[in-house]
Design a protein around this motif. Sequence first.
Motif, PDB file in Angstrom:
ATOM      1  N   LEU A 177      31.813 -38.741 -26.155  1.00 14.12           N
ATOM      2  CA  LEU A 177      31.100 -38.891 -24.875  1.00 14.12           C
ATOM      3  C   LEU A 177      31.218 -40.330 -24.381  1.00 14.12           C
ATOM      4  O   LEU A 177      31.425 -40.581 -23.193  1.00 14.12           O
ATOM      5  N   ARG A 178      31.116 -41.266 -25.314  1.00 15.87           N
ATOM      6  CA  ARG A 178      31.205 -42.687 -24.929  1.00 15.87           C
ATOM      7  C   ARG A 178      32.592 -42.974 -24.333  1.00 15.87           C
ATOM      8  O   ARG A 178      32.719 -43.662 -23.332  1.00 15.87           O
ATOM      9  N   ARG A 181      32.943 -41.528 -20.932  1.00  6.66           N
ATOM     10  CA  ARG A 181      32.226 -42.379 -19.976  1.00  6.66           C
ATOM     11  C   ARG A 181      33.140 -43.509 -19.507  1.00  6.66           C
ATOM     12  O   ARG A 181      33.189 -43.847 -18.323  1.00  6.66           O
ATOM     13  N   LEU A 184      35.759 -42.263 -17.093  1.00  6.07           N
ATOM     14  CA  LEU A 184      35.236 -41.877 -15.775  1.00  6.07           C
ATOM     15  C   LEU A 184      34.854 -43.082 -14.915  1.00  6.07           C
ATOM     16  O   LEU A 184      34.439 -42.914 -13.759  1.00  6.07           O
ATOM     17  N   GLY A 188      29.962 -39.582 -13.074  1.00  2.00           N
ATOM     18  CA  GLY A 188      29.126 -38.731 -13.927  1.00  2.00           C
ATOM     19  C   GLY A 188      29.939 -37.682 -14.668  1.00  2.00           C
ATOM     20  O   GLY A 188      31.129 -37.481 -14.398  1.00  2.00           O
ATOM     21  N   LEU A 189      29.270 -37.040 -15.614  1.00  2.14           N
ATOM     22  CA  LEU A 189      29.928 -36.007 -16.434  1.00  2.14           C
ATOM     23  C   LEU A 189      29.059 -34.756 -16.452  1.00  2.14           C
ATOM     24  O   LEU A 189      27.848 -34.838 -16.699  1.00  2.14           O
ATOM     25  N   ALA A 294      23.396 -37.831 -25.513  1.00  7.57           N
ATOM     26  CA  ALA A 294      24.094 -38.338 -24.320  1.00  7.57           C
ATOM     27  C   ALA A 294      23.567 -39.733 -23.964  1.00  7.57           C
ATOM     28  O   ALA A 294      24.344 -40.616 -23.574  1.00  7.57           O
ATOM     29  N   PHE A 299      25.089 -42.596 -21.340  1.00  4.20           N
ATOM     30  CA  PHE A 299      24.863 -41.881 -20.078  1.00  4.20           C
ATOM     31  C   PHE A 299      23.367 -41.859 -19.750  1.00  4.20           C
ATOM     32  O   PHE A 299      22.520 -42.016 -20.641  1.00  4.20           O
ATOM     33  N   SER A 300      23.064 -41.620 -18.484  1.00  5.27           N
ATOM     34  CA  SER A 300      21.673 -41.346 -18.081  1.00  5.27           C
ATOM     35  C   SER A 300      21.583 -39.855 -17.796  1.00  5.27           C
ATOM     36  O   SER A 300      22.079 -39.395 -16.760  1.00  5.27           O
ATOM     37  N   LEU A 317      25.160 -35.756 -16.398  1.00  3.55           N
ATOM     38  CA  LEU A 317      24.919 -37.076 -16.987  1.00  3.55           C
ATOM     39  C   LEU A 317      25.478 -38.121 -16.037  1.00  3.55           C
ATOM     40  O   LEU A 317      26.673 -38.069 -15.704  1.00  3.55           O
ATOM     41  N   GLU A 318      24.651 -39.071 -15.641  1.00  2.00           N
ATOM     42  CA  GLU A 318      25.179 -40.138 -14.782  1.00  2.00           C
ATOM     43  C   GLU A 318      25.815 -41.222 -15.638  1.00  2.00           C
ATOM     44  O   GLU A 318      25.324 -41.555 -16.712  1.00  2.00           O
ATOM     45  N   GLY A 319      26.916 -41.755 -15.120  1.00  2.00           N
ATOM     46  CA  GLY A 319      27.695 -42.724 -15.908  1.00  2.00           C
ATOM     47  C   GLY A 319      27.099 -44.125 -15.907  1.00  2.00           C
ATOM     48  O   GLY A 319      26.138 -44.400 -15.229  1.00  2.00           O
TER      49      GLY A 319
END
Length: 319
Positions: A177-178, A181, A184, A188-189, A294, A299-300, A317-319
């Motif tokens: 995930l990192r 991020r 991107l 976001g994801l 996450a 991510f947020s 998830l916001e980046g």
Amino acid sequence: MDARLARIAPAKAPSGNSFAEAVVMGLARTPKEIACKYFYDETGSRLFDQICELPEYYQTRTERALLQRHAPEIARLMGPEVEIVEFGAGSLRKVRLLLDALKNPRAYTPVDISGDYLADVVRALGADYPGLTLRPLVADFTLPMTVPALAGRLRRAGLFTGSTIGNFKPDVAMALLRRMRGTLNGGGLLVGVDLVKDPRRLHAAYNDAAGITAAFNTNLLVRANRELGADFDPDAFAHYAPYNALAHRIEMYLVSLKRQSVTVDDQRFEFAQGEPVHTEDSRKYTIESFREMAARAGFSPRAVWTDPERLFSIHWLEG
Ligand code: AVI
């Protein structure tokens, strides 16, 4: 070749991580193992598509229904003129639901390890979305990779559906995930995550009556025979997929039905009767446990959508 595909040549990532090495090294370990990413040769990808349509395998249709229902809100969160980067793109059926809702999507970059299959499905998608720049990337998204910026440095939104995240150990999933991020660039994801639930439902999903999941698992051996000149007898191994309720995961094995030896790449491997080869874990999360992971990946976590039975979840998830 389609003109829009020709504009950006499909890139092939360096592997250094071949199937032969994975099988030989995995069978030399105790317990024996073969990584699940090797399921997806052309036959495996097609068997997986069949799994997705099975009555017992609720994941795909539940996720699809969620995507369909919430596409307008997801499109609003992703914003206009985005480049969609899809990690582990598969059949490309889900992205269509988003492409139909997005405002003027500019480009689509599906990343998938199965090159021939990707080429077929991208060609079909291109015919239906003539204005979209398509950039199929044949790569293993679990390895570091670069997705070069397109002209105009489009804002990116990621797509990682199908609960593929569940096929990684939690520390590896977080690292992945990192890395996504980073790819991107602040975009976001959208992630699809299968949820912890009644173990009988989970057991049925990985032990379907038609035997498609068993064929999908055993195809690893058929693939090794074809590509590596191995001499597995696929009928001498049983598909076994119990749910480990303590660890919240389906564990998938090929269990040797007898004492036997198999040769792969000129190396001989002994199997005891009942000895398992571990081929996959499929972890199930709670909404909270996924959001925590996450957040630890940077991510947020924002919106989350789930179905009335709480079988499956989709996270923005916001980046
Ligand atoms: C791709 N992945 C999310 C599937 C899963 O459910 O873990 C792979 C699969 N294995 C057996 N059935 C489906």
